[in-house]
Motif scaffolding. Sequence first.
Motif, short mmCIF file in Angstrom:
data_model
loop_
_atom_site.label_atom_id
_atom_site.label_comp_id
_atom_site.label_asym_id
_atom_site.label_seq_id
_atom_site.Cartn_x
_atom_site.Cartn_y
_atom_site.Cartn_z
N ASP A 1 0.82 -1.22 0.00
CA ASP A 1 0.00 0.00 0.00
C ASP A 1 0.86 1.27 0.00
O ASP A 1 0.50 2.27 0.62
CB ASP A 1 -0.98 0.00 1.18
CG ASP A 1 -2.18 0.89 0.92
OD1 ASP A 1 -2.54 1.08 -0.26
OD2 ASP A 1 -2.74 1.43 1.89
N LYS B 1 2.30 4.47 -1.94
CA LYS B 1 1.81 5.32 -3.02
C LYS B 1 2.80 5.31 -4.19
O LYS B 1 3.98 5.59 -4.02
CB LYS B 1 1.60 6.75 -2.53
CG LYS B 1 1.02 7.66 -3.57
CD LYS B 1 0.76 9.05 -3.00
CE LYS B 1 0.13 9.93 -4.06
NZ LYS B 1 -0.16 11.26 -3.52
N LEU C 1 4.06 7.11 -7.37
CA LEU C 1 4.04 8.45 -7.96
C LEU C 1 4.23 8.40 -9.48
O LEU C 1 3.72 9.27 -10.19
CB LEU C 1 5.12 9.33 -7.33
CG LEU C 1 5.00 9.56 -5.83
CD1 LEU C 1 6.18 10.35 -5.31
CD2 LEU C 1 3.68 10.25 -5.50
N ILE D 1 8.04 6.22 -5.98
CA ILE D 1 7.10 5.96 -4.90
C ILE D 1 7.24 7.09 -3.87
O ILE D 1 8.16 7.90 -3.96
CB ILE D 1 7.36 4.59 -4.23
CG1 ILE D 1 8.78 4.54 -3.61
CG2 ILE D 1 7.16 3.46 -5.24
CD1 ILE D 1 9.07 3.28 -2.81
N GLY E 1 5.60 11.66 2.18
CA GLY E 1 5.42 12.19 0.84
C GLY E 1 6.71 12.47 0.10
O GLY E 1 6.69 12.99 -1.01
N ARG F 1 9.73 11.85 -2.29
CA ARG F 1 9.80 11.08 -3.53
C ARG F 1 11.05 10.19 -3.52
O ARG F 1 12.15 10.66 -3.27
CB ARG F 1 9.83 12.03 -4.72
CG ARG F 1 9.76 11.34 -6.06
CD ARG F 1 9.80 12.38 -7.19
NE ARG F 1 9.73 11.74 -8.47
CZ ARG F 1 8.62 11.59 -9.20
NH1 ARG F 1 7.48 12.06 -8.73
NH2 ARG F 1 8.66 10.99 -10.37
#
Length: 115
Positions: free
Chosen positions: A82, A84, A86, A101, A106, A108
């Motif tokens: 799970d 994220k 990008l 990711i 948040g 990168r």
Amino acid sequence: MSAVGPIELIRLRVRNLDAAKKFYGDLLKLTLVASDVQMAIFDTGQAKLVVEQGTAAPSSAIELGFTVASIEAAVAAAIAADIKILAPPATEAWGGRVAAIADPDGNRLSLIQYP
């Protein structure tokens, strides 16, 4: 000034140290070298990654890149965890494959498969 050597240390400030320790240690499988209530130091195989409790928001000026053996397997594992995504895997002009990711704050992270 004489020439500098290779990068020895990268410091990344995060808002949630526990989440970052799980992400970088448990999910990315980096070896935890040292830890206390304010920071965690991971061995990346080259430079040390120091994840430190702070208030900094993610920066678009900084991006960490990690080598992977298989970009497809790395992205599949990220999706299963799970994490994220990008940017999906893409072949670059130089022949390598890259995806991006996000860590829990948040930030990168590039996943790089060399040709």
